[in-house]
Design a protein around this motif. Sequence first.
Motif, PDB file in Angstrom:
ATOM      1  N   MET A   1       0.817  -1.191   0.000  1.00  0.00           N
ATOM      2  CA  MET A   1       0.000   0.000   0.000  1.00  0.00           C
ATOM      3  C   MET A   1       0.865   1.261   0.000  1.00  0.00           C
ATOM      4  O   MET A   1       0.530   2.231  -0.653  1.00  0.00           O
ATOM      5  N   ASN A   2       1.981   1.204   0.751  1.00  0.00           N
ATOM      6  CA  ASN A   2       2.884   2.354   0.791  1.00  0.00           C
ATOM      7  C   ASN A   2       3.508   2.618  -0.564  1.00  0.00           C
ATOM      8  O   ASN A   2       3.779   3.757  -0.902  1.00  0.00           O
ATOM      9  N   LEU A   3       3.732   1.560  -1.345  1.00  0.00           N
ATOM     10  CA  LEU A   3       4.305   1.715  -2.672  1.00  0.00           C
ATOM     11  C   LEU A   3       3.361   2.504  -3.573  1.00  0.00           C
ATOM     12  O   LEU A   3       3.781   3.389  -4.306  1.00  0.00           O
ATOM     13  N   TYR A   4       2.067   2.201  -3.495  1.00  0.00           N
ATOM     14  CA  TYR A   4       1.093   2.935  -4.301  1.00  0.00           C
ATOM     15  C   TYR A   4       0.987   4.385  -3.855  1.00  0.00           C
ATOM     16  O   TYR A   4       0.837   5.286  -4.667  1.00  0.00           O
ATOM     17  N   ARG A   5       1.073   4.585  -2.551  1.00  0.00           N
ATOM     18  CA  ARG A   5       0.985   5.942  -2.017  1.00  0.00           C
ATOM     19  C   ARG A   5       2.202   6.765  -2.479  1.00  0.00           C
ATOM     20  O   ARG A   5       2.061   7.913  -2.900  1.00  0.00           O
ATOM     21  N   ALA A   6       3.407   6.173  -2.411  1.00  0.00           N
ATOM     22  CA  ALA A   6       4.615   6.873  -2.845  1.00  0.00           C
ATOM     23  C   ALA A   6       4.565   7.170  -4.340  1.00  0.00           C
ATOM     24  O   ALA A   6       4.948   8.257  -4.781  1.00  0.00           O
TER      25      ALA A   6
END
Length: 168
Positions: A1-6
């Motif tokens: 999820m953090n990858l998509y946010r970044a």
Amino acid sequence: MNLYRAAGLGLIALTLTVAVQAQNIWKWRDADGRVQVSDRPPAASVPDSAIIQRPAGANAQRPLPSVAATPAAAASGAQRGETELDAKKRKLAAEKIAADQVAQQAAKEKQAAQKADTCRRARNDLAAVDGGMRIARANEKGEREFLDDNGRAAEAQRLRQLVADNCQ
């Protein structure tokens, strides 16, 4: 999820950067009909009807052309540049002359100091010779030898000539 946010934040940052850069773009057609693109407004000779795109924050009117943009002002600027160049050349020439004068004065002072030193030494040596002190010199073999009466007279004569030449 953090990858998509970044990735999403990176995409937003890229979009904002492109949008900010696009705000400063001017597009217009020149006299030959070619489209010109620049971050600066077109020359005053380009009519407002030839301007295709203005920056987002720009007024409906372009800024007034600078004084140097006109041919007469450019010519007077060239003349001013020539006079400034001439002024710089004159200033450099004056500085060179002043530096030469300072160097000449320093050379004269150095020569006067050397002359005064030679005078002082010659007077001291003449006083020693006239006072009857024994004078010793090194010969060509490096041995010490004392002057006889003829050598003392020749040395006294040489020292008197040095005093006459250097002491005024």
